[in-house]
Write an enzyme that holds these catalytic residues in place. Structure first.
Site: not given
Lengths: 407, 194
Positions: B63, B65, B102, B105
């Site tokens: 992702h 991040e 999410c 993360c």
């Protein structure tokens, strides 16, 4: 010798919801009565008409028990009772139930039945001690939820041994370790262990883990269970200090544990075993199935979708002989097999229950089953602190099992 | 739940940083990735950026991040920062991300001890900052106290330029994600009202 030891191993399903102890399971009262076994069908038919158990479809109408003389004794649920009624005052029975009682000269008594359907086999077994219920395993049918056969159990134990050995491979300090397995061909796909202080650059790790699976697999039997005693059965029996290297147990501890490290040279606080193993399996995927076009991919996604709902056994089982030798499949045969979508159909073996970050990473990567050996009371996300397998909103759900190691 | 809606007037800086995160998300979209982007800001400077890279890597944990965090750690590794210096900088970092982090993360950001997060649209299916779990709120602590470090919370504000973030996601899912059996990040049409 090894077989003797493994009999002490155990696989426990960790359900979507916390198991409810029998004492805490909500119950409702019902009127029941002992009946003549030969009248059972008559009663069931009649009662289903006049007093159906509307919201208690999981409750069985008939209970079969052995009486003192060892003879079968059947009891039937007549109808629900209010919570305040007791055995003697059955005045509030519906008229047609009362008629039935009168004509067969029954003596009704109050029994408790569980209000909600069991969500796990363990819960179901507890429920049946009160009054028999039926149990339907979760709609997603993942192998193992309803129990493991002998062969499957042995394979689970063998792969867990690989993870345990990997967790100890770092020398004195124990770390968490992860082994991703394709169960349909009994093949190790990728391995990983905690690397929060040993993060080498992306290129540095490339070669090392390619050889590992083969050598680990071939060592399975010789390794046996003899040196597993290093792990206490209960985490708290052992000196806590032994486990400071296990990232998932104390994820926030990386800045406190300097471990003789002056610089952040190899520091990566998020390189937990599961994350490392996922990365390794993704690398393998890219290596074995390079440069597929999107059109091919979408076709494949479709076929995966249809097969993942059913059994993963549909996956090709071509090179089983090779796998039994503990060798990795050769590049040619793998290229012809179906390319997996992420880790769909794969299992992961972890020595410790993963933290929230790792557990969610395994949702993203579509792992099918998680096996862990030790619970993680501080940060575990598969039942200890959170329970991601029961988060309904997530788009993927894996089944979770704890593998209890022999002491 | 701790996160505030966009009712709060956000500063021009916040919007400017979120604009940069949106740029990253657009870049992801151009690369046929789920369009989520982020920037990491410390003392007013953008020190890293990232965008979703799950398709390219075949690693669904990549992702935005995680990408930005790796950029930082790689850089600090090269510069020879100490472990405590790394911890200190993270504690001063603010993340601007187009979609609510999410669960994975959010847990990662807590592990790193980040200071603050601003996000665009909510993440109804996976959100770890209030939608599904509330990992940003420090009250979310394990029962076992003592010497073991507890989860760190961080300040979290949602709804910054949410409609821009949503329209990128909608754009992606309309063209169809050829790689995922199901949507990866939820498209929250009501995100602007959260």
């Amino acid at each position: 010798m090894v077989n003797e030891k493994t009999e002490l191993w155990q696989i426990i399903h960790i359900p979507d919801k916390p198991p409810i102890s029998p004492a805490e399971q909500p119950t409702v009262n019902a009127f029941a009565s002992v009946i003549e076994p030969k009248l059972a069908n008559t009663f069931i038919r009649r009662l289903n008409q006049i007093a159906p158990l509307e919201n208690l479809r999981h409750v069985k109408r008939i209970q079969k028990r052995n009486d003192e003389k060892g003879k079968n004794q059947l009891s039937v649920i007549l109808c629900l009772a209010s919570e305040t009624e007791n055995d003697k005052q059955s005045n509030n029975l519906p008229e047609n139930v009362q008629e039935l009682i009168n004509s067969y000269q029954l003596s009704p008594f109050i029994t408790k039945v569980c209000k909600y359907a069991a969500t796990s086999r363990e819960e179901w077994e507890e429920q049946c001690k009160l009054w028999p219920t039926s149990y339907h395993p979760p709609t997603y049918n993942i192998n193992g939820i309803t129990g493991f056969g002998e062969e499957d159990s042995q394979s689970v134990f063998d792969f867990m041994k690989v993870a345990v050995d990997l967790a100890k491979s770092g020398g004195g300090l124990m770390v968490n370790a992860a082994v991703i397995v394709d169960p349909s061909v009994q093949q190790i796909i990728a391995t990983g262990h905690d690397q929060i202080y040993s993060w080498h650059n992306k290129t540095g790790t490339e070669n090392s883990h390619l050889k590992k699976p083969a050598s680990f697999a071939s060592n399975l039997n010789s390794n046996g269970a003899s040196h597993l005693t290093v792990f206490p059965n209960n985490l708290h029996n052992g000196p806590e200090r032994l486990y400071v290297g296990v990232s998932c147990l104390s994820p926030w501890q990386w800045c406190g544990q300097q471990l003789d490290m002056e610089t952040s040279c190899y520091l990566h606080p998020l390189r937990h075993a599961a994350i490392v193993a996922i990365e390794s399996s993704a690398e393998r995927d890219r290596r074995l199935f390079p440069g597929l076009l999107h059109t091919e991919k979408s076709f494949e996604v479709e076929s995966m979708q249809s097969s993942c709902a059913g059994s993963p056994a549909k996956r090709q089982k071509t090179n089983l002989a090779n796998v039994e030798d503990g060798k990795e499949l050769d590049a040619h045969s793998e290229a012809t097999s179906v390319r997996p979508y992420l880790c769909t159909g794969y299992d992961i073996y972890l020595v410790w229950e993963p933290c929230t970050m790792c557990a969610m990473a395994l949702v993203h990567q579509r792992i099918r089953r998680i096996f862990y050996a030790f619970p993680n009371p501080n940060a575990g996300a598969l039942g200890s602190v959170h329970r991601l397998q029961g988060e309904k909103s997530l788009n993927h759900h894996y089944a979770v099992f704890r593998v209890v190691l022999p002491q | 739940m701790e996160s505030q809606g966009q009712g709060e007037v956000c500063s021009p800086e916040t919007l400017a940083y979120m604009e940069l995160a949106i740029e990253q998300a657009k870049h992801a979209l151009d690369c046929l990735e789920v369009p989520v982007g982020c920037v990491m800001v410390e003392s007013g400077n953008v020190i890293a950026s990232g965008r979703n890279r799950t398709t390219e890597t075949r690693n669904a944990t990549r992702h935005a991040e995680m990408e930005a965090i790796d950029v930082l750690l790689e850089q600090w590794q090269k510069n020879g920062l100490s472990v405590s210096e790394v911890a200190e900088i993270f504690s001063k970092c603010t993340l601007y991300v187009t979609c609510e982090p999410c669960i994975m993360c959010a847990a990662a950001l807590s592990i790193l001890g980040i200071k603050e997060v601003y996000y665009g649209c909510a993440n109804d299916k996976f959100g770890g900052c209030g939608s599904i779990l509330s990992l940003h709120s420090s009250s979310n602590q394990p029962h076992n106290s003592g010497e073991v470090a507890q989860g760190k919370g961080f300040k979290c504000t949602g709804g910054i330029m949410a409609s821009e973030a949503v329209s990128l996601l909608r754009c992606f899912y309309e063209q169809g994600n050829p790689n995922a059996p199901k949507p990866h990040r939820s498209v929250t049409l009501q995100a602007t009202h959260n």
